[in-house]
Design a protein around this motif. Structure first.
Motif, PDB file in Angstrom:
ATOM      1  N   PRO A 218     -12.531   0.017  -3.697  1.00  0.00           N
ATOM      2  CA  PRO A 218     -12.164  -0.789  -2.533  1.00  0.00           C
ATOM      3  C   PRO A 218     -10.717  -1.269  -2.630  1.00  0.00           C
ATOM      4  CG  PRO A 218     -14.306  -1.445  -3.378  1.00  0.00           C
ATOM      5  CD  PRO A 218     -13.725  -0.502  -4.390  1.00  0.00           C
ATOM      6  N   THR A 219     -10.027  -1.312  -1.514  1.00  0.00           N
ATOM      7  CA  THR A 219      -8.623  -1.733  -1.499  1.00  0.00           C
ATOM      8  C   THR A 219      -8.410  -2.821  -0.451  1.00  0.00           C
ATOM      9  OG1 THR A 219      -8.020   0.032   0.052  1.00  0.00           O
ATOM     10  CG2 THR A 219      -7.807   0.508  -2.307  1.00  0.00           C
ATOM     11  N   TYR A 220      -7.284  -3.499  -0.594  1.00  0.00           N
ATOM     12  CA  TYR A 220      -6.993  -4.660   0.237  1.00  0.00           C
ATOM     13  C   TYR A 220      -5.571  -4.585   0.791  1.00  0.00           C
ATOM     14  CZ  TYR A 220     -11.169  -6.449  -1.993  1.00  0.00           C
ATOM     15  OH  TYR A 220     -12.456  -6.588  -2.434  1.00  0.00           O
ATOM     16  N   GLY A 221      -5.367  -5.300   1.879  1.00  0.00           N
ATOM     17  CA  GLY A 221      -4.034  -5.563   2.374  1.00  0.00           C
ATOM     18  C   GLY A 221      -3.676  -6.996   2.034  1.00  0.00           C
ATOM     19  N   VAL A 222      -2.413  -7.363   2.208  1.00  0.00           N
ATOM     20  CA  VAL A 222      -1.987  -8.714   1.882  1.00  0.00           C
ATOM     21  C   VAL A 222      -1.189  -9.329   3.021  1.00  0.00           C
ATOM     22  CG1 VAL A 222      -1.938  -8.270  -0.593  1.00  0.00           C
ATOM     23  CG2 VAL A 222       0.140  -7.944   0.747  1.00  0.00           C
ATOM     24  N   THR A 223      -1.354 -10.614   3.181  1.00  0.00           N
ATOM     25  CA  THR A 223      -0.571 -11.406   4.125  1.00  0.00           C
ATOM     26  C   THR A 223       0.262 -12.402   3.339  1.00  0.00           C
ATOM     27  OG1 THR A 223      -2.224 -11.235   5.883  1.00  0.00           O
ATOM     28  CG2 THR A 223      -0.667 -13.050   6.031  1.00  0.00           C
TER      29      THR A 223
END
Length: 357
Positions: A218-223
């Motif tokens: 699983p991967t994520y984006g960042v803010t």
């Protein structure tokens, strides 16, 4: 990667230092202090320690004790570290002064960060004066006269640096709200193993460099966001949101030991978690966890493209050298998503160290 939001962490009441007591070794404190239980390898490079000037007080620092303390800290061996630290506080405070002096005297080019204890911030100028004069009499004498709790704080701050290198910039976060310990969820594959079903991992398959393991998890984006510590210091903040369907709170609970966090106080600092930033183009490159061998063993986020950070955010990153990492939120577009996740108890957080490359 979004970069247009700002938040303020809610302040908590009474401050207190958080000290994790979870032992990672079965060694007794007595045997660990005596050095009879086991030896942590490799032995540290003590060049910065050796450069700390003599106090002239007739109370020499214990170089062997310092080496064992640093090695235990790097191995995350809590029983050894606590036993040796108590020995240093009780019978060898010049050793504490030398360990802290190597970090904060200018020999390593470091100054106490926003999360260092008041004791460390107050003592560091005396350490710099000692290095400039080549005489640590005053600085060491101040450590000898400190209360035990003050010596504990100074040593913990110093060891947090030493645990990273020789020593490298780091900081010990003051945890202001104590939360109950979280148990890591059981591996779902254990049920198959117990049933006698053979389970293969990526390591078992030995795919080598042909497959990028990052895209198999699983991967994520960042803010990008900003926050304030409870004592008012500005701090950069990254909020994670799922990029793949299998990313989310259950995945983060399984792959990390981050705390459940409700926007109160500050979570613990975990120096093994790194936010990588590239100086050449002032961009973020990734969020990773490194193992004892210094190699990446978990990669939660990787920059898909180079995006130079806003000047003010980069300057804050450079000053703080730590990032509050929080997640997951369901939608990066929803300004209320962070608060909603915190109120629902579905938010994990850690203070990660910045590594500049």
């Amino acid at each position: 990667m979004r970069k247009d939001e700002n938040t303020v962490v809610k302040k908590h009441g009474k401050k207190q230092r958080a000290r994790r007591k979870a032992a990672r070794s079965g060694a007794s404190y007595t045997s660990a202090a005596a050095g009879t239980s086991h030896v942590h390898q490799p032995q540290p490079d003590l060049a910065a320690y050796d450069a700390w000037p003599d106090s002239g007080l007739g109370l020499p620092a214990d170089r062997d004790l310092a080496a064992r303390l640093i090695a235990a800290a790097r191995a995350s061996c809590q029983p050894c570290q606590e036993s040796l630290a108590e020995q240093a506080r009780r019978v060898s405070r010049p050793t504490v002064a030398a360990l802290a002096g190597a970090v904060y005297s200018g020999l390593a080019g470091l100054r106490p960060g926003a999360f260092a204890s008041p004791t460390t911030r107050g003592w560091a100028p005396h350490a710099r004066e000692a290095a400039a004069r080549g005489d640590s009499t005053d600085a060491t004498g101040r450590v000898i006269m400190m209360e035990d709790e003050q010596v504990r704080d100074l040593l913990e701050d110093a060891l947090d640096h030493w645990a990273m290198g020789a020593p490298l910039p780091a900081g010990l976060v003051e945890k202001l709200a104590e939360a109950p310990p979280r148990q890591r969820p059981a591996d779902p594959m254990d049920a198959f193993r117990e049933a006698g079903i053979k389970v293969f991992t990526l390591d078992d398959l030995d795919l080598g460099d042909d497959v990028d393991a990052y895209y198999l998890a699983p991967t994520y984006g960042v803010t990008l966001m900003k926050t304030n510590t409870p004592d008012g210091q500005p701090m950069p903040m990254l909020v994670l949101y799922p990029e793949t369907e299998d990313a989310g709170i259950e995945d983060l609970e399984a792959r990390t030991d981050w705390e459940h966090w409700g926007l109160h106080g500050m979570p613990d600092m975990a120096s093994q978690w790194r936010v990588r930033a590239r100086i050449a183009d002032r961009s973020l490159r990734g969020l990773v966890h490194v193992g004892p061998d210094g190699e990446t063993d978990i990669e939660l986020w990787r920059a898909a493209e180079t995006v130079s950070l806003p000047a003010q955010w980069w300057d804050l990153l450079d000053r703080a050298q730590h990032v509050l990492v929080v997640g997951p939120v369901k939608s990066p577009e929803d300004p209320g998503a962070l608060a909603a996740a915190g109120d629902a108890g579905e938010l994990l957080a850690v203070v990660a160290r910045v590594t500049f490359v």
